[in-house]
Scaffold this motif. Sequence first.
Motif, PDB file in Angstrom:
ATOM      1  N   PRO A 186       0.824  -1.264  -0.083  1.00  0.00           N
ATOM      2  CA  PRO A 186       0.054   0.108  -0.074  1.00  0.00           C
ATOM      3  C   PRO A 186       0.791   1.299  -0.095  1.00  0.00           C
ATOM      4  CG  PRO A 186       0.103  -0.888   2.087  1.00  0.00           C
ATOM      5  CD  PRO A 186       0.892  -1.924   1.439  1.00  0.00           C
ATOM      6  N   LEU A 187       0.319   2.368  -0.715  1.00  0.00           N
ATOM      7  CA  LEU A 187       1.183   3.571  -0.562  1.00  0.00           C
ATOM      8  C   LEU A 187       0.453   4.341   0.829  1.00  0.00           C
ATOM      9  CD1 LEU A 187       0.537   4.903  -4.203  1.00  0.00           C
ATOM     10  CD2 LEU A 187       2.447   3.870  -3.330  1.00  0.00           C
ATOM     11  N   GLU A 188       1.444   4.560   1.564  1.00  0.00           N
ATOM     12  CA  GLU A 188       1.389   5.207   2.810  1.00  0.00           C
ATOM     13  C   GLU A 188       0.952   6.696   2.439  1.00  0.00           C
ATOM     14  OE1 GLU A 188       3.974   3.554   2.571  1.00  0.00           O
ATOM     15  OE2 GLU A 188       3.669   1.736   3.988  1.00  0.00           O
ATOM     16  N   SER A 189       1.520   7.288   1.452  1.00  0.00           N
ATOM     17  CA  SER A 189       1.413   8.720   1.054  1.00  0.00           C
ATOM     18  C   SER A 189       0.505   8.441  -0.249  1.00  0.00           C
ATOM     19  CB  SER A 189       2.770   9.427   0.891  1.00  0.00           C
ATOM     20  OG  SER A 189       2.594  10.720   0.412  1.00  0.00           O
ATOM     21  N   SER A 190      -0.773   8.660  -0.099  1.00  0.00           N
ATOM     22  CA  SER A 190      -1.683   8.433  -1.456  1.00  0.00           C
ATOM     23  C   SER A 190      -2.149   9.556  -1.956  1.00  0.00           C
ATOM     24  CB  SER A 190      -2.972   7.573  -0.833  1.00  0.00           C
ATOM     25  OG  SER A 190      -3.784   7.288  -1.991  1.00  0.00           O
ATOM     26  N   PRO A 191      -2.414   9.789  -3.260  1.00  0.00           N
ATOM     27  CA  PRO A 191      -2.956  10.884  -3.894  1.00  0.00           C
ATOM     28  C   PRO A 191      -4.638  10.868  -3.930  1.00  0.00           C
ATOM     29  CG  PRO A 191      -2.651   9.160  -5.614  1.00  0.00           C
ATOM     30  CD  PRO A 191      -1.933   8.550  -4.448  1.00  0.00           C
ATOM     31  N   LEU A 192      -5.038  10.080  -3.109  1.00  0.00           N
ATOM     32  CA  LEU A 192      -6.650   9.722  -2.999  1.00  0.00           C
ATOM     33  C   LEU A 192      -6.984  10.082  -1.677  1.00  0.00           C
ATOM     34  CD1 LEU A 192      -6.730   6.167  -4.840  1.00  0.00           C
ATOM     35  CD2 LEU A 192      -6.638   8.327  -5.655  1.00  0.00           C
ATOM     36  N   PRO A 193      -8.433  10.449  -1.602  1.00  0.00           N
ATOM     37  CA  PRO A 193      -9.067  10.900  -0.222  1.00  0.00           C
ATOM     38  C   PRO A 193      -8.772   9.553   0.588  1.00  0.00           C
ATOM     39  CG  PRO A 193     -10.685  10.608  -1.916  1.00  0.00           C
ATOM     40  CD  PRO A 193      -9.175  10.565  -2.612  1.00  0.00           C
ATOM     41  N   ALA A 194      -8.809   9.646   1.722  1.00  0.00           N
ATOM     42  CA  ALA A 194      -8.803   8.497   2.685  1.00  0.00           C
ATOM     43  C   ALA A 194      -9.903   7.609   3.039  1.00  0.00           C
ATOM     44  CB  ALA A 194      -8.180   9.130   3.933  1.00  0.00           C
ATOM     45  N   ASP A 195     -11.009   8.513   2.860  1.00  0.00           N
ATOM     46  CA  ASP A 195     -12.233   7.692   3.003  1.00  0.00           C
ATOM     47  C   ASP A 195     -13.474   8.838   2.596  1.00  0.00           C
ATOM     48  OD1 ASP A 195     -12.654   9.864   5.006  1.00  0.00           O
ATOM     49  OD2 ASP A 195     -12.015   8.458   6.729  1.00  0.00           O
ATOM     50  N   MET A 196     -14.653   8.604   2.689  1.00  0.00           N
ATOM     51  CA  MET A 196     -15.986   9.086   2.013  1.00  0.00           C
ATOM     52  C   MET A 196     -16.012  10.424   2.711  1.00  0.00           C
ATOM     53  SD  MET A 196     -19.879   7.644   1.769  1.00  0.00           S
ATOM     54  CE  MET A 196     -20.907   8.481   0.537  1.00  0.00           C
ATOM     55  N   GLU A 197     -15.642  10.417   4.184  1.00  0.00           N
ATOM     56  CA  GLU A 197     -15.946  11.684   4.781  1.00  0.00           C
ATOM     57  C   GLU A 197     -14.983  12.892   4.197  1.00  0.00           C
ATOM     58  OE1 GLU A 197     -14.630  13.304   9.088  1.00  0.00           O
ATOM     59  OE2 GLU A 197     -15.458  11.333   9.044  1.00  0.00           O
ATOM     60  N   SER A 198     -13.530  12.430   4.130  1.00  0.00           N
ATOM     61  CA  SER A 198     -12.469  13.472   3.705  1.00  0.00           C
ATOM     62  C   SER A 198     -12.797  13.832   1.945  1.00  0.00           C
ATOM     63  CB  SER A 198     -11.259  12.817   3.770  1.00  0.00           C
ATOM     64  OG  SER A 198     -10.895  11.639   2.850  1.00  0.00           O
ATOM     65  N   ALA A 199     -13.539  12.771   1.401  1.00  0.00           N
ATOM     66  CA  ALA A 199     -13.703  13.329  -0.110  1.00  0.00           C
ATOM     67  C   ALA A 199     -14.981  14.163  -0.205  1.00  0.00           C
ATOM     68  CB  ALA A 199     -14.124  11.887  -0.721  1.00  0.00           C
ATOM     69  N   LEU A 200     -16.072  13.991   0.881  1.00  0.00           N
ATOM     70  CA  LEU A 200     -17.263  14.931   0.589  1.00  0.00           C
ATOM     71  C   LEU A 200     -17.274  15.748   1.534  1.00  0.00           C
ATOM     72  CD1 LEU A 200     -19.644  12.058  -0.248  1.00  0.00           C
ATOM     73  CD2 LEU A 200     -18.435  13.355  -1.840  1.00  0.00           C
ATOM     74  N   GLY A 201     -16.677  15.715   2.476  1.00  0.00           N
ATOM     75  CA  GLY A 201     -16.420  17.128   3.480  1.00  0.00           C
ATOM     76  C   GLY A 201     -17.655  16.689   4.506  1.00  0.00           C
ATOM     77  N   PHE A 202     -18.084  15.505   4.607  1.00  0.00           N
ATOM     78  CA  PHE A 202     -19.112  15.460   5.787  1.00  0.00           C
ATOM     79  C   PHE A 202     -19.051  14.040   6.128  1.00  0.00           C
ATOM     80  CE2 PHE A 202     -21.622  15.539   1.931  1.00  0.00           C
ATOM     81  CZ  PHE A 202     -22.083  14.175   1.622  1.00  0.00           C
ATOM     82  N   ARG A 203     -19.663  13.594   7.442  1.00  0.00           N
ATOM     83  CA  ARG A 203     -19.676  12.343   7.809  1.00  0.00           C
ATOM     84  C   ARG A 203     -21.019  11.692   7.398  1.00  0.00           C
ATOM     85  NH1 ARG A 203     -20.416  13.582  12.730  1.00  0.00           N
ATOM     86  NH2 ARG A 203     -18.186  13.667  13.366  1.00  0.00           N
ATOM     87  N   PHE A 204     -20.914  10.515   7.048  1.00  0.00           N
ATOM     88  CA  PHE A 204     -21.940   9.823   6.192  1.00  0.00           C
ATOM     89  C   PHE A 204     -22.393   8.932   7.197  1.00  0.00           C
ATOM     90  CE2 PHE A 204     -24.179   6.567   3.607  1.00  0.00           C
ATOM     91  CZ  PHE A 204     -24.607   7.410   2.824  1.00  0.00           C
ATOM     92  N   THR A 205     -23.606   8.912   7.758  1.00  0.00           N
ATOM     93  CA  THR A 205     -24.341   7.669   8.693  1.00  0.00           C
ATOM     94  C   THR A 205     -25.515   7.308   8.179  1.00  0.00           C
ATOM     95  OG1 THR A 205     -25.313   9.445   9.885  1.00  0.00           O
ATOM     96  CG2 THR A 205     -23.351   9.095  10.517  1.00  0.00           C
ATOM     97  N   ARG A 206     -26.062   5.975   8.723  1.00  0.00           N
ATOM     98  CA  ARG A 206     -27.294   5.458   8.207  1.00  0.00           C
ATOM     99  C   ARG A 206     -28.269   6.128   9.018  1.00  0.00           C
ATOM    100  NH1 ARG A 206     -25.889   4.114   3.376  1.00  0.00           N
ATOM    101  NH2 ARG A 206     -24.424   2.575   3.285  1.00  0.00           N
ATOM    102  N   ASP A 207     -29.335   6.257   8.560  1.00  0.00           N
ATOM    103  CA  ASP A 207     -30.765   6.660   9.249  1.00  0.00           C
ATOM    104  C   ASP A 207     -31.162   5.344   9.887  1.00  0.00           C
ATOM    105  OD1 ASP A 207     -33.497   6.964   9.830  1.00  0.00           O
ATOM    106  OD2 ASP A 207     -33.468   8.601   8.434  1.00  0.00           O
ATOM    107  N   PRO A 208     -31.275   5.506  11.369  1.00  0.00           N
ATOM    108  CA  PRO A 208     -31.695   4.366  12.098  1.00  0.00           C
ATOM    109  C   PRO A 208     -32.625   3.581  11.801  1.00  0.00           C
ATOM    110  CG  PRO A 208     -30.810   6.422  13.445  1.00  0.00           C
ATOM    111  CD  PRO A 208     -31.166   6.899  12.140  1.00  0.00           C
TER     112      PRO A 208
END
Length: 412
Positions: free
Chosen positions: A168-190
Motif C-alpha cells: 500500500p502507498l502510505e502517501s496516497s494521492p486519493l482521499p482517505a475515506d468518504m468523509e474526507s472526499a465529500l466533507g461530511f460524515r455519512f451515517t445511516r438513518d436508524p
Amino acid sequence: MTRAPAIDRHGHAEQETSLQFFGKKDLEELLATSGGPAVSIYLPQDGEAPDPEHNRLRFRAALERAGELLERDERFASAGDLLWPLRPLGANREAWNGSGGAVAAFGAPDFSRVYRLPADLPELVVVGPSFHTRPLVSYLQAPDRFWVLELGQGAVRLWTGDAQRVRPLESSPLPADMESALGFRFTRDPEVVHRAAKRGTRSGNIRSQGGGSVGAFHGHGVGANDRDPELERFFRVVDEALAESLGARRDPVILAAVAEHHPLYRAITRLENLAPEGIEASIHGWPADRVHERAWPIALAAVEERMERSLELWETAYGRGKGEMDLAALGRLAVAGRIRALLIEQGRHVWGTLDRSTGEMEIVQEGGADPGPDAVELLDELSELVLLRGGTTLAIPAERMPTATGAAGVLR
C-alpha cells in the motif's frame, strides 16, 4: 507526492520515506531542475537484513559519497551543502524498516525530494548538472506493474504491485475515506437501518476518524440496485483523483470493493485501464501476500492484454504509414511531440548522444556498459521525451519486440 519538509541546517526535522506515489508529474519536476549541481541517490533496501540499521548506515555512506563527488567537481565548489535537507533521513532510525524496495533521494539548490519505491533499482550516487532519472524512467515503463484500488466508504487506499509483491502507498494521492472526499460524515438513518435489517439487507455506517467540526449526512442503505447519489459522488471524487495522478500511465488498475459497489464504480469511472475483473470483497485489513495472491492473476491477464493491444496498435500504424523504427528519426519526432506510443526492447542498451532541443542523435555503441561521460542511453532518452510530451511508453520483451532497432514509435 510528499514533498520534503523545511529542515534547518541542524537537522531539527525528520524526513518521511513512506512508500509514495511516483508518476509523470514527479518526473517532470525532476527533469525541470537543471544547471546543477544536482545529487541523485538510489539505494536498494536489503529486505533480508536482520537489522534495519544496516539500510540506514548504507544511506549515510551514500550521502558521504555524494559529498566527496561534490568536493571533487570544480563546477560545484561554491554550491554549499546541498545534502543538509537529506541528512536527517540518515539519522532517522524509524524510517528504515528493512522492508525492501528502493529509496530514491534528490538534492539541488532549494530543492529536495525523497521517494521509497517498490522496485529493484540499481545502487547509484550521481552528481551532475541535472538529476539522473534513468532508473525512474525504467520504473515507469515496467510492463508488469499494476495498481489495486481499495475502495470502501470507511477506507480508500492505493496499492502498487508487480509480479513479486504488492504494497500500500502510505502517501496516497486519493482521499482517505468518504468523509474526507465529500466533507461530511455519512451515517445511516436508524429507521432505515431498522427496516433494512428486517429485510435482511446489509447496512453500515461511517464515523469521523478525527476531531474537528464535520457535518453529518443521513442516507439510505445502498444495495445492489440502489444508485445512491452520495455514494456515486464519492466514487467520482476518488476516480478523478486517481485519473489525474496516473496521467498517461496505462498500468492495470484492479478494483477491490464489495460486490455491490463494482457496477456503480465501473459505470462512472474515467479510467481506460481498469481491469475487467476485480476483487469482489473488502480487503481492508488483509495482509499484503493475500492481496497479491488475489490481484496478480487479474493483473497478469490485463498486462498480457495491454501488450497485445500495443503490438496490434504498432502493426496497424505501421501498415498505414504512421509507424517509425529508425532511431534517428524517432529522436526528431519525439522532440516535436509526434510520438503517441513508444515500444522499446526490454534490457537493450544503445549508447550515444542526443540533442534534446532538436532530436539530433548519434549512436556511439550498441550494448555493453556506459562508454563514457558524454554518452547517454538513447532508448531511455527517447522514453523521457515521449513521456514528457504526453505519450506512453512500454518495455517489450526481446522475443516479442516487432523491430530490430530496439524501438517502435506509433505517430500521432
